[in-house]
Design an enzyme around this catalytic site. Structure first.
Site, PDB file in Angstrom:
ATOM      1  N   TRP A  36      62.614  59.401 -88.551  1.00  0.00           N
ATOM      2  CA  TRP A  36      63.201  60.657 -87.766  1.00  0.00           C
ATOM      3  C   TRP A  36      62.328  61.489 -86.962  1.00  0.00           C
ATOM      4  O   TRP A  36      62.703  62.198 -85.981  1.00  0.00           O
ATOM      5  CB  TRP A  36      64.036  61.443 -88.829  1.00  0.00           C
ATOM      6  CG  TRP A  36      62.990  62.412 -89.482  1.00  0.00           C
ATOM      7  CD1 TRP A  36      61.752  61.824 -90.019  1.00  0.00           C
ATOM      8  CD2 TRP A  36      63.028  63.805 -89.853  1.00  0.00           C
ATOM      9  NE1 TRP A  36      61.017  62.995 -90.676  1.00  0.00           N
ATOM     10  CE2 TRP A  36      61.838  64.045 -90.499  1.00  0.00           C
ATOM     11  CE3 TRP A  36      63.980  64.664 -89.531  1.00  0.00           C
ATOM     12  CZ2 TRP A  36      61.486  65.441 -90.782  1.00  0.00           C
ATOM     13  CZ3 TRP A  36      63.686  65.876 -89.836  1.00  0.00           C
ATOM     14  CH2 TRP A  36      62.335  66.472 -90.522  1.00  0.00           C
TER      15      TRP A  36
ATOM     16  N   GLU B 104      59.918  65.983 -98.701  1.00  0.00           N
ATOM     17  CA  GLU B 104      59.514  64.719 -99.810  1.00  0.00           C
ATOM     18  C   GLU B 104      59.176  65.127-101.156  1.00  0.00           C
ATOM     19  O   GLU B 104      58.953  64.333-101.871  1.00  0.00           O
ATOM     20  CB  GLU B 104      58.753  63.678 -99.029  1.00  0.00           C
ATOM     21  CG  GLU B 104      59.583  63.123 -97.732  1.00  0.00           C
ATOM     22  CD  GLU B 104      59.034  61.961 -97.364  1.00  0.00           C
ATOM     23  OE1 GLU B 104      57.606  61.705 -97.650  1.00  0.00           O
ATOM     24  OE2 GLU B 104      59.487  61.386 -96.436  1.00  0.00           O
TER      25      GLU B 104
HETATM   26  C1  BGC Z   1      56.794  62.998 -93.758  1.00  0.00           C
HETATM   27  C2  BGC Z   1      58.290  62.555 -93.308  1.00  0.00           C
HETATM   28  C3  BGC Z   1      57.857  61.552 -92.050  1.00  0.00           C
HETATM   29  C4  BGC Z   1      56.862  60.652 -92.073  1.00  0.00           C
HETATM   30  C5  BGC Z   1      56.376  59.995 -90.944  1.00  0.00           C
HETATM   31  C6  BGC Z   1      56.120  61.637 -94.279  1.00  0.00           C
HETATM   32  O1  BGC Z   1      54.871  62.215 -94.669  1.00  0.00           O
HETATM   33  O2  BGC Z   1      57.294  63.461 -94.937  1.00  0.00           O
HETATM   34  O3  BGC Z   1      58.949  63.253 -92.996  1.00  0.00           O
HETATM   35  O4  BGC Z   1      59.109  61.158 -91.252  1.00  0.00           O
HETATM   36  O5  BGC Z   1      55.436  61.044 -92.779  1.00  0.00           O
HETATM   37  O6  BGC Z   1      55.744  60.517 -90.045  1.00  0.00           O
END
Ligand code: BGC
Length: 733
Positions: free
Chosen positions: A326, A456
């Site tokens: 995203w 996350e």
């Molecule tokens: C983040 C995500 C992101 C991904 C790639 C992760 O550490 O939590 O939001 O899309 O990295 O950059």
């Protein structure tokens, strides 16, 4: 093509990892789960390091030139971002005491997508003797394997290429390698020319996965040997012979232009890019450097053909296995949209190209209707192996809808909306309508359960505030687009409805779901709750957890993290920025203050958003601190993992920090508005905005903001909440 030396270094993943990546060239592997379940993606996708075509080895009699041996008496290396050229000049003394001057230049063409060129000049300074220049294509590539860091990915076992052909004649060398599982053939073809007053012989060789030329020069003190190498890559499922004839054509064009001609082309291309995209900050050289570095990297990595996208780490490293996230829609599209809207469209076209796969994925996930875009992908199929922080992030659908909305606002490109935008809006809206339900226990409000929001460190929750409010927006945009199409483009609407089997009552359902969307709020604290249970959890012990335990994901089991109030990145706070007109300033302040205290910013996608919202609510010093972290994240390696590749979303975030943060640019209800603020350390800052066929230059100093209309017709804008008509120039306080 990473900025490593032509001769290479002893392999070291932090220092000299070789890397040449072609956007969209990837290999598949099997994801092995301890326990399999229905709908788990079975195939991983990994962007792979292709043959190293830039390799040049230099020998002085029997000594091999290496930056790790002998003495370096003088040294300079620079990336010139105006020219798009990497330069190195040095004087090296070999262990046996011979001195040479080496001057190299390298460029990867922006305009000829397959081509790179190296100019390599060596001069013996204090000796006559044999000088050997070995110019090769090295297909024995290595991968970043075996690190216990989920941000790199698990890599591929057993290599991924096998060499299917290697050919060399007096001028041209070619190596053809095919991926074992995806069946993609990568051709690397080089041509070189040598120029010297000294006599020389040349030879050629093929040695397993390596192919090249050897020039043996009878070197004379003070006489330069200049070698120019043109390198072409092409990848496809076609035969070697058709790849060969195509690459030879590209090489012919390159030889005609010559290195200097290509360098001029590069300069011209970049002049146009910088004219539209540059941000100038007067009074802070470190920030100035950083912002240009970021904008340069974004351009280098972004797919511009509608078939490829931009990896989280760009084309600079193997972090996150070259996956598209995203990050594209939420960070990178906005950064290109107001300077190079055509690139933003191409990125959206890529998504459109994967819509069928997203529909299939939705069925696999038991949704009767709609499309579910993959959290991580290269080829359009979901390949995230850890669903709580992967597939569960349904908000990617809303990110795509949001990007379409912003794209339409800034360009009014109806052709795009009718040919692909509307279909994506409808299919994403259908997915929300299928996923959520009117929950009697919550007064019949529309609820969305079991998803993960952007943060996350909190997974599989009910009613993630960000997801719900963005889904609401997605449903509204889809509904409004349907209404508009029915009124103004009935035949296109009917065609689309027939194609996707859209029932008349579906659009009404979207509206009802949007109008009744449940948005969790704590009356007691006066803040939006990140989700139904976030506030019930114990707050993370920030005081006593030592610094070295961050990022938490490398030190704690996910369950430990999930059961605490602790955020990896902006979640509610991101909504405060994207849909800021829906909240009072007081509300934003309360939310910001609460979530700031529980956010680690372990994700590089966080600091920029906090900076923007801090500026919005008047916390300018905090905004500045977050901005510095964002702007120089990769130059100063703040996250400690730049060797995995740069952080492209964050790089785009640094553009947003200036334009949306300091200058306060928003587009709400079709009006372009600004609320500029300048940090006391800066003399002024300026940038250009492409918006609905106009190009507007803003220059902000401590006493005034000037708006200059460089292209297009007059336009109404808002400056500090007051409307003005911009005809050619406006100077305001
Ligand atoms: C983040 C995500 C992101 C991904 C790639 C992760 O550490 O939590 O939001 O899309 O990295 O950059």
């Amino acid at each position: 093509m990473r900025g490593t030396f032509e001769e290479g270094l002893e392999y070291d993943s932090r220092l000299g990892a070789e890397g040449t990546f072609l956007n969209g060239v990837y290999e598949e592997g099997t994801i092995r789960y301890g326990e399999m379940a229905h709908g788990f993606p079975e195939k991983k996708q990994t962007m792979i390091n292709v043959a190293n075509g830039k390799k040049i080895i230099l020998k002085l009699d029997n000594e091999i030139f290496s930056m790790q041996a002998g003495n370096i008496l003088d040294y300079k290396r620079s990336i010139n971002m105006r020219e798009g050229v990497l330069k190195r000049s040095l004087i090296w003394q070999s262990p046996m005491g011979k001195q040479i001057r080496l001057e190299t230049e390298r460029l990867v063409c922006f305009q000829r997508r397959n081509l790179a060129a190296v100019s390599y000049k060596v001069t013996p300074l204090d000796f006559d003797g044999t000088i050997i220049v070995l110019s090769e294509i090295d297909g024995d590539t290595k991968y970043a394997l075996g690190e216990k860091d989920p941000r790199i990915g698990s890599g591929l076992e057993g290599g991924s290429f096998f060499t299917i052909d290697a050919v060399v004649d007096s001028e041209t060398a070619a190596l053809f390698q095919r991926t074992k599982r995806t069946g993609i053939t990568v051709a690397c073809v080089v041509k070189g020319t040598i120029k010297t007053e000294c006599s020389y012989t040349s030879d050629k060789y093929i040695c397993r996965d390596r192919v090249g030329f050897e020039y043996k020069v009878t070197g004379q003190k003070g006489k330069a040997i200049e070698y120019t190498k043109f390198i072409v890559y092409e990848a496809s499922e076609e035969s070697c012979s058709s790849l060969m004839s195509y690459t030879l054509k590209v090489l012919e064009g390159a030889m005609e232009r010559g290195y200097d001609g290509l360098a001029r082309e590069q300069y011209e291309f970049l002049s146009d890019y910088w004219y539209r995209s540059d941000i100038e900050i007067k009074g802070d050289i470190a920030l100035q450097q950083a912002i240009r570095f970021n904008l340069f990297h974004l351009l280098q990595s972004v797919g511009r053909d509608g078939k490829t996208n931009i990896c989280a780490k760009g084309l600079t490293g193997e972090g996150y296995e070259g996956h598209y996230f995203w990050d594209t829609e939420m960070y990178i599209i906005p950064a290109f949209l107001y300077s190079s809207p055509g690139i933003s469209r191409k990125l959206l076209e890529y998504r459109y190209g994967t819509l069928d796969k997203a529909r299939e994925r939705a069925r696999e996930m038991s949704h009767k209707k709609g499309a579910l875009f993959p959290w991580r992908t290269i080829n359009g199929e979901e390949c995230s192996g850890y669903f709580p922080a992967g597939t569960a992030q349904y908000h990617i659908n809303a990110a795509i809808a949001h990007a379409i909305k912003k794209y339409m606002e800034a360009t009014q490109d109806e052709e795009f909306l009718l040919s692909c935008g509307a279909e994506m809006l409808f299919e994403t809206a259908r997915l929300w309508a299928d996923l959520g339900y009117f929950n009697a226990c919550k007064d019949g409000r529309f609820c969305i359960n079991c998803v993960t929001g952007p943060d996350e460190y909190t997974a599989i929750v009910n009613n993630n505030f960000y997801t719900n409010i963005m889904a609401k927006d997605n449903l509204e945009i889809a509904y409004n687009t349907a209404v508009w199409m029915k009124e103004c483009h009935r035949p296109e609407y009917d065609r689309l409805a027939a194609k996707i089997g859209l029932e008349p009552e579906e659009t009404e359902l979207w509206k009802r779901a949007a109008d009744n969307m449940y948005l969790p709020y704590s009356e007691k604290l006066g803040i939006h709750m990140q989700d139904d249970t976030f506030l019930d959890k114990k707050v993370w012990d920030f005081k006593n957890v030592p610094k070295e335990n961050y990022p938490l994901l490398l030190h704690y089991h996910p369950l430990v993290i999930y059961r605490h109030q602790v955020c990896k990145q902006a979640d509610v706070v991101l909504a405060l920025f994207l849909l800021g007109h829906k909240f009072s300033q007081e509300q934003k302040r309360r939310d910001y203050e609460y979530y700031e205290k529980v956010t680690t910013h372990d994700s590089s996608l966080s600091a920029s958003i906090f900076s923007i919202v801090a500026n919005d609510i008047g916390y300018h010093e905090e905004a500045y601190d977050y901005f510095i972290k964002t702007a120089r994240m990769d130059l100063d390696d703040y996250q400690g993992n730049t060797h995995h590749g740069v952080h492209t979303a964050n790089m785009a975030g640094s553009w947003m920090c200036i334009v949306n943060g300091f200058a306060g640019m928003r587009v709400y209800d079709d009006i372009l508005s600004f609320k500029p603020y300048i940090h006391p350390d800066w003399e002024s800052y300026s940038f250009r905005i492409a918006y609905r066929g106009r190009l507007i230059q803003l220059t902000i100093s401590s006493s005034e903001t000037s708006y200059e209309l460089l292209e297009g017709n007059e336009l109404e804008i808002t400056h500090r909440d007051k409307k003005y008509r911009l005809k050619d120039r406006l100077t305001l306080e």
